[in-house]
Design a protein around this motif. Structure first.
Motif, mmCIF file in Angstrom:
data_model
loop_
_atom_site.group_PDB
_atom_site.id
_atom_site.type_symbol
_atom_site.label_atom_id
_atom_site.label_comp_id
_atom_site.label_asym_id
_atom_site.label_seq_id
_atom_site.Cartn_x
_atom_site.Cartn_y
_atom_site.Cartn_z
ATOM 1 N N ARG A 228 -0.100 -3.340 -3.049
ATOM 2 C CA ARG A 228 -0.561 -1.994 -3.401
ATOM 3 C C ARG A 228 -0.450 -1.678 -4.890
ATOM 4 N N GLU B 205 6.744 0.623 12.881
ATOM 5 C CA GLU B 205 6.339 1.780 13.710
ATOM 6 C C GLU B 205 6.183 1.431 15.194
ATOM 7 N N SER C 202 2.837 7.303 3.376
ATOM 8 C CA SER C 202 2.083 7.989 2.320
ATOM 9 C C SER C 202 1.090 8.960 2.944
ATOM 10 N N THR C 203 0.165 8.488 3.779
ATOM 11 C CA THR C 203 -0.759 9.442 4.406
ATOM 12 C C THR C 203 -0.209 9.944 5.751
ATOM 13 N N GLY C 204 0.716 9.194 6.354
ATOM 14 C CA GLY C 204 1.226 9.565 7.687
ATOM 15 C C GLY C 204 0.363 8.991 8.800
ATOM 16 N N THR D 25 -0.123 5.882 9.863
ATOM 17 C CA THR D 25 0.496 4.878 10.744
ATOM 18 C C THR D 25 1.441 5.542 11.738
HETATM 19 O O1 PRP Z 1 1.560 6.670 5.750
HETATM 20 P P1 PRP Z 1 0.554 5.524 5.702
HETATM 21 O O2 PRP Z 1 -0.523 5.761 4.697
HETATM 22 O O3 PRP Z 1 0.046 5.152 7.070
HETATM 23 O O4 PRP Z 1 1.331 4.240 5.130
HETATM 24 C C1 PRP Z 1 2.530 3.844 5.703
HETATM 25 C C2 PRP Z 1 2.419 2.398 6.148
HETATM 26 O O5 PRP Z 1 2.069 1.574 5.034
HETATM 27 C C3 PRP Z 1 3.016 0.541 4.877
HETATM 28 O O6 PRP Z 1 2.639 -0.593 5.578
HETATM 29 P P2 PRP Z 1 1.500 -1.529 4.925
HETATM 30 O O7 PRP Z 1 0.195 -1.046 5.341
HETATM 31 O O8 PRP Z 1 1.753 -1.633 3.436
HETATM 32 O O9 PRP Z 1 1.801 -2.886 5.640
HETATM 33 P P3 PRP Z 1 3.186 -3.680 5.485
HETATM 34 O O10 PRP Z 1 4.193 -2.869 6.280
HETATM 35 O O11 PRP Z 1 2.869 -5.003 6.041
HETATM 36 O O12 PRP Z 1 3.527 -3.660 3.985
HETATM 37 C C4 PRP Z 1 4.293 1.069 5.491
HETATM 38 O O13 PRP Z 1 5.139 0.010 5.906
HETATM 39 C C5 PRP Z 1 3.790 1.905 6.648
HETATM 40 O O14 PRP Z 1 3.600 1.099 7.784
#
Ligand code: PRP
Ligand code: ATP
Ligand code: MG
Length: 293
Positions: A20, A151, A167-169, A171
């Motif tokens: 990222r 999650e 960040s956006t919530g 997931t």
């Molecule tokens: O609030 P959101 O915008 O949904 O972002 C949160 C998600 O992003 C990151 O995972 P990532 O997608 O980076 O995958 P990773 O866990 O494999 O790093 C983090 O671990 C959460 O799962």
């Protein structure tokens, strides 16, 4: 690891190899005129016009490389630096990579606040920050350390709740989880080793920071030009939050001048209306490539 440049003088900077933070960090370095070879294939990238070499790493590893002095500086999220507890000094907040480390639990479950975590299993990739958050509150939990996709742990009954980055919530929502509290607000930081550095390296860091601060300030500023009656100049000077007095140049038309200045981007629209009311016309806003403060 063979050093490609004399490490006693050139700065070694750690950045995330692919993830990222990579694109924004590369754009920032290119924005301050640091040209380097193709960074996609190499782990160490030499730069052509600044005494710096880049080390491309997993972001989790950057705090310790900087702590140990293998790198002098690093671009990494505060979440990683604080999770490792690395002995480094954050010297700039960079405004990108923003996220938060938060507590979350199943939407329709019984866990609604930190106190409800007592005696529960908590899945996380951030055991140290999680442990200290609950210890400070005298809440006893069991940590289940997972390196990713945290999650899904509650629905697999691997854990009762989680601590993970948000960040956006999106997931959390996709996995039927609700955010309950925030442990840490994070953004990408420039961190510096606490190891003793040669005077040459300290000067290079100062030079690097002047360029970076100028680039950041330019990105948040705009150059504005306008025409105005001479009689309006004093009022215009009061309105514009300028770094220093604006440039005022006479126009061919009698009693008219051109006024040029730099203002913070976030003030532009409010200032523009006031400038119009004060008699300014033909107001033009331009981006700024870079500035040296
Ligand atoms: O609030 P959101 O915008 O949904 O972002 C949160 C998600 O992003 C990151 O995972 P990532 O997608 O980076 O995958 P990773 O866990 O494999 O790093 C983090 O671990 C959460 O799962
Ligand atoms: N939604 C988010 N989820 C995870 N990290 C985020 C998020 N938003 C911003 N970040 C920041 O981006 C950094 C890197 O996130 P990324 O997902 O690329 O890490 P990673 O998968 O661990 O990559 P690496 O392979 O380098 O370890 C995080 O440490 C955090 O500081
Ligand atoms: Mg990582």
């Amino acid at each position: 690891m063979n050093r490609t440049k004399d490490s006693s003088t050139s700065l070694r900077i750690a950045i995330q190899k692919s993830g990222r933070l990579t694109d924004k960090t590369i754009a920032l370095l290119e924005g301050i005129g640091i040209d380097f070879d193709n960074y996609k294939r190499n782990l160490i990238v030499k730069t052509r016009n600044f005494d710096v070499e880049l080390l491309l790493l997993r972001d989790d590893d950057i705090p310790e490389y900087v702590q140990d002095g293998v790198c002098d500086l690093g671009f990494v999220g505060a979440n990683e630096t604080q999770e490792t507890g690395a002995d480094v000094t954050p010297i700039r907040d960079l405004g990108y990579g923003k996220c938060r480390l938060s507590l979350a639990a199943p939407k329709n479950g019984s866990i609604k606040k930190p106190e409800d975590f007592a005696g529960k299993k908590v899945a996380t990739s951030y055991p140290n920050l999680t442990r200290s958050f609950f210890k400070e509150r005298g809440i006893d939990i069991q940590i289940i350390e997972i390196s990713g996709a945290v999650e899904i742990a509650p629905q697999l009954e691997v854990a009762d709740a989680i601590v993970d980055l948000v960040s956006t919530g999106g997931t959390l929502r996709a996995n039927g989880l609700v955010e309950l509290d925030t442990i840490l607000e994070s953004q990408t930081q420039l961190i510096r080793t606490n190891k003793e550095l040669s005077p040459g390296k300290q000067q290079l860091i100062e030079k690097f920071l002047v360029r970076m601060d100028g680039h950041q300030q330019a990105a948040q500023s705009r150059y504005i030009m306008m025409n105005a009656p001479v009689a309006a100049v004093e009022k215009i000077k009061e309105i514009i939050p300028s770094m220093k007095s604006p440039t005022v140049m006479p126009l061919a038309e009698e009693d008219m001048v051109a006024v040029h200045t730099v203002i913070p981007l976030e003030k532009f629209w409010s200032v523009m209306e006031e400038l119009k009311e004060a008699g300014a016309s033909d107001i033009v806003m331009l981006p700024i490539e870079s500035m040296i403060l």
